[in-house]
Scaffold this motif. Structure first.
Motif, PDB file in Angstrom:
ATOM      1  N   ALA A  35     -38.042 -44.006  33.199  1.00 39.55           N
ATOM      2  CA  ALA A  35     -39.328 -43.584  33.749  1.00 39.55           C
ATOM      3  C   ALA A  35     -40.366 -44.649  33.445  1.00 39.55           C
ATOM      4  O   ALA A  35     -40.158 -45.531  32.612  1.00 39.55           O
ATOM      5  N   ASP A  39     -47.812 -44.467  37.677  1.00 40.38           N
ATOM      6  CA  ASP A  39     -47.249 -43.868  38.897  1.00 40.38           C
ATOM      7  C   ASP A  39     -47.222 -44.869  40.054  1.00 40.38           C
ATOM      8  O   ASP A  39     -47.037 -44.509  41.199  1.00 40.38           O
ATOM      9  N   VAL A  42     -43.530 -44.880  42.028  1.00 41.39           N
ATOM     10  CA  VAL A  42     -42.729 -43.654  42.131  1.00 41.39           C
ATOM     11  C   VAL A  42     -41.935 -43.647  43.444  1.00 41.39           C
ATOM     12  O   VAL A  42     -42.478 -43.895  44.521  1.00 41.39           O
ATOM     13  N   GLY A  43     -40.645 -43.393  43.306  1.00 35.97           N
ATOM     14  CA  GLY A  43     -39.752 -43.311  44.455  1.00 35.97           C
ATOM     15  C   GLY A  43     -39.147 -44.637  44.891  1.00 35.97           C
ATOM     16  O   GLY A  43     -38.244 -44.657  45.725  1.00 35.97           O
ATOM     17  N   ARG A  67     -39.769 -43.131  38.592  1.00 35.47           N
ATOM     18  CA  ARG A  67     -40.473 -41.871  38.413  1.00 35.47           C
ATOM     19  C   ARG A  67     -41.444 -42.043  37.257  1.00 35.47           C
ATOM     20  O   ARG A  67     -41.332 -42.980  36.463  1.00 35.47           O
TER      21      ARG A  67
END
Length: 153
Positions: A35, A39, A42-43, A67
């Motif tokens: 992680a 952000d 993300v993806g 993520r």
């Protein structure tokens, strides 16, 4: 008991997916994830140059997707490993009051290198150097798990 380990960096496109890929090759029986504390990606799959460097060493990380680290990760994992002190600080800010999950620097498992963090190759452009350190830390982590010492803070 299955060991559940989360690798964390800033964007989750270079260091942490590489660490996850290297470690899952060394210890496939462990449950691994990665992680980012941001952000931003993300993806998205791991950064192309990191995928290429990993692939050249026999690690396929193309299936991973970025993520963001979230507080429930403290309940989902037995050990959370940050790639640098800044990420450790951001992880700890999300720690639930009751959580006892250990959070450590990944480089703790490669003390012979003298490294205190895994430098971010997105900025340094040294993907092979990052992988050298990640491989050493992953081997040290595997040894610590097998010796029962990985979860001690």
């Amino acid at each position: 008991m299955t060991t559940r380990i989360l690798f964390v960096c800033l964007g989750n496109i270079c260091r942490s997916p590489a660490a996850e890929g290297v470690f899952r090759a060394l210890m496939p029986e462990a449950v691994t994830d990665s992680a980012g504390t941001s952000d931003w990606h993300v993806g998205e799959p791991p950064y192309g140059p990191m995928q290429a460097a990993a692939r050249a060493r026999g690690y396929d990380i193309s299936d991973l997707r970025a993520r963001q680290f979230v507080a429930p990760d403290f309940d989902r994992f037995d050990l959370i490993l940050g790639m640098d002190r800044g990420n450790i600080d951001r992880i700890e800010r999300l720690r639930p009051a009751r959580s006892q999950t250990p959070v450590r620097l990944f480089t703790d498992f490669a003390p012979e290198t003298g490294a205190t963090e895994v430098p971010d190759p997105y900025y340094t452009r040294d993907f092979d150097g990052a992988l050298d350190l990640i491989e050493r830390a992953a081997k040290g982590l595997r040894q610590a798990i097998l010796a029962g010492a990985a979860f001690k803070i």
